[in-house]
Design an enzyme around this catalytic site. Structure first.
Site, PDB file in Angstrom:
ATOM      1  CD  GLU A  66      25.794 -45.186  17.897  1.00  0.00           C
ATOM      2  OE1 GLU A  66      25.099 -44.618  17.030  1.00  0.00           O
ATOM      3  OE2 GLU A  66      26.536 -44.574  18.670  1.00  0.00           O
ATOM      4  CE  LYS A  68      29.760 -43.870  20.966  1.00  0.00           C
ATOM      5  NZ  LYS A  68      28.962 -42.759  21.516  1.00  0.00           N
ATOM      6  CE  LYS A 127      24.795 -41.604  15.123  1.00  0.00           C
ATOM      7  NZ  LYS A 127      25.651 -41.628  16.259  1.00  0.00           N
ATOM      8  CD  GLU A 175      24.060 -36.053  15.234  1.00  0.00           C
ATOM      9  OE1 GLU A 175      23.861 -37.275  15.312  1.00  0.00           O
ATOM     10  OE2 GLU A 175      25.169 -35.508  15.416  1.00  0.00           O
ATOM     11  CG  ASN A 196      24.460 -35.835  19.305  1.00  0.00           C
ATOM     12  OD1 ASN A 196      24.449 -36.138  20.502  1.00  0.00           O
ATOM     13  ND2 ASN A 196      25.270 -36.413  18.424  1.00  0.00           N
ATOM     14  CD  GLU A 229      21.127 -38.330  17.034  1.00  0.00           C
ATOM     15  OE1 GLU A 229      20.498 -38.023  16.029  1.00  0.00           O
ATOM     16  OE2 GLU A 229      22.374 -38.287  17.087  1.00  0.00           O
ATOM     17  CB  SER A 230      24.306 -38.237  22.742  1.00  0.00           C
ATOM     18  OG  SER A 230      24.705 -38.537  21.431  1.00  0.00           O
TER      19      SER A 230
HETATM   20  O1  LIG Z   1      30.469 -40.426  21.143  1.00  0.00           O
HETATM   21  C1  LIG Z   1      31.385 -39.611  20.968  1.00  0.00           C
HETATM   22  O2  LIG Z   1      32.328 -39.443  21.788  1.00  0.00           O
HETATM   23  C2  LIG Z   1      31.439 -38.779  19.719  1.00  0.00           C
HETATM   24  C3  LIG Z   1      32.503 -37.915  19.520  1.00  0.00           C
HETATM   25  C4  LIG Z   1      32.611 -37.167  18.362  1.00  0.00           C
HETATM   26  C5  LIG Z   1      31.641 -37.285  17.376  1.00  0.00           C
HETATM   27  C6  LIG Z   1      30.559 -38.150  17.566  1.00  0.00           C
HETATM   28  C7  LIG Z   1      30.457 -38.892  18.724  1.00  0.00           C
HETATM   29  N1  LIG Z   1      29.405 -39.753  18.922  1.00  0.00           N
HETATM   30  C8  LIG Z   1      28.384 -39.981  17.963  1.00  0.00           C
HETATM   31  C9  LIG Z   1      27.051 -40.025  18.594  1.00  0.00           C
HETATM   32  O3  LIG Z   1      26.300 -39.117  18.381  1.00  0.00           O
HETATM   33  C10 LIG Z   1      26.723 -41.150  19.509  1.00  0.00           C
HETATM   34  O4  LIG Z   1      27.417 -42.300  19.116  1.00  0.00           O
HETATM   35  C11 LIG Z   1      25.269 -41.536  19.653  1.00  0.00           C
HETATM   36  O5  LIG Z   1      24.404 -40.475  19.680  1.00  0.00           O
HETATM   37  C12 LIG Z   1      25.124 -42.367  20.955  1.00  0.00           C
HETATM   38  O6  LIG Z   1      25.571 -41.609  22.061  1.00  0.00           O
HETATM   39  P1  LIG Z   1      25.852 -42.287  23.475  1.00  0.00           P
HETATM   40  O7  LIG Z   1      24.618 -43.034  23.885  1.00  0.00           O
HETATM   41  O8  LIG Z   1      26.137 -41.161  24.400  1.00  0.00           O
HETATM   42  O9  LIG Z   1      27.014 -43.189  23.272  1.00  0.00           O
END
Ligand SMILES: O=C(O)c1ccccc1NCC(=O)[C@H](O)[C@H](O)COP(=O)(O)O
Length: 270
Positions: A66, A68, A127, A175, A196, A229-230
């Site tokens: 991503e 980001k 996204k 999601e 997520n 995810e995340s």
């Molecule tokens: O990333 C955040 O803080 C967030 C807050 C509120 C709504 C969505 C958010 N993120 C979107 C995502 O789901 C992530 O960008 C994506 O899954 C990647 O996650 P990460 O690897 O933990 O950055």
């Protein structure tokens, strides 16, 4: 049936976005204001190209990396050049790229998506917090291969949005974060489900969420693609979903690294 769904959605599925709580609720309210007067017309059906779904079907665990630059949970992450970041992710072995286009909290914009689509050969996911059909039309116009649809935002209308995405030639990453949302995604006919680990109302991350819901989806007979995810930071973190998920979506830990291609290679080491 498909055309009927698209027509109904274009005519305006009334959604009560005020029920979305917490951090997510605030972002959604802003996107609703941004797109409140947008045209919901989708235009003619488009073919699916540079398929996101196909890219994730490779054997083993595929990576969606991503672009980001910032987030509500981290604040500023890195002042990435989107095209350079995507090229580095591609060189490091990513199967697809996710680009945040939400401007206020993620420092995203449409130009970032355009630049990434032009720079790389991989499929690109828009996204964003889709609350209006125009956001899907934009994704297709900007060259995205897929768009994110959040059950926490769209509720049962996710099925209509799924049909609209397909009408526009987009795959959809649907999601979910809990059992009830997963059941809605399955009922809607999602082909790609993302679980997520981050609770978007509190921002709390729990890496046990993806394995639990992925196992539930498979037990329910789901044969589509499953994306964890995340919150993933290391090969050990990914080990927990290897053999369960088809793909992982990773943003912050890659975006904040000093060498994006090398960080991508390291993350994917088995
Ligand atoms: O990333 C955040 O803080 C967030 C807050 C509120 C709504 C969505 C958010 N993120 C979107 C995502 O789901 C992530 O960008 C994506 O899954 C990647 O996650 P990460 O690897 O933990 O950055």
């Amino acid at each position: 049936m498909v055309q009927g769904s698209v027509d109904r959605a274009r005519e305006g599925v009334e959604l009560d976005f005020s029920r979305v709580p917490g951090v997510l609720g605030r972002i959604v309210a802003e996107r609703v204001a941004d797109y409140g007067s947008a045209d919901a017309e989708l235009g003619a059906a488009r073919p699916r190209q540079r398929r996101f779904e196909t890219a994730l079907r490779a054997s083993g665990l595929s990576l969606i990396a991503e672009v980001k630059r910032a987030s509500p949970s981290q604040g500023a992450i890195a002042p990435l050049d989107p095209a350079e970041a995507a090229l580095a992710y591609q060189a490091g072995g990513a199967a697809a790229i996710s680009v945040l286009t939400e401007p206020r909290h993620f420092d995203g914009n449409p130009e970032a998506l355009h630049a990434v689509v032009a720079a790389i050969s991989l499929p690109v996911l828009r996204k964003d917090f889709v609350v209006h059909p125009a956001m899907l039309r934009e994704a297709a116009d900007w060259g995205a291969s897929a768009a994110l649809l959040m059950v926490s935002v769209l509720g049962e209308a996710v099925g209509e949005y799924l049909q609209m995405a397909h009408h526009l030639g987009l795959d959809a990453l649907v999601e979910v974060h809990g059992e009830h949302e997963l059941d809605i995604a399955l009922q809607a006919g999602a082909e790609i489900i993302g679980v997520n680990n981050r609770d978007l109302t509190t921002l709390h991350i729990d890496l046990a969420v993806s394995p639990r819901l992925i196992a539930r989806a498979r037990a329910a007979g789901f044969t589509g693609l499953l994306v964890a995810e995340s919150g993933y930071r290391s090969p050990a973190d990914l080990g927990v979903v290897r053999g369960l998920a088809d793909a992982v979506l990773v943003g912050s830990s890659l975006a904040g690294s000093s060498d994006l291609a090398q960080a991508t290679r390291e993350l994917l080491k088995v």
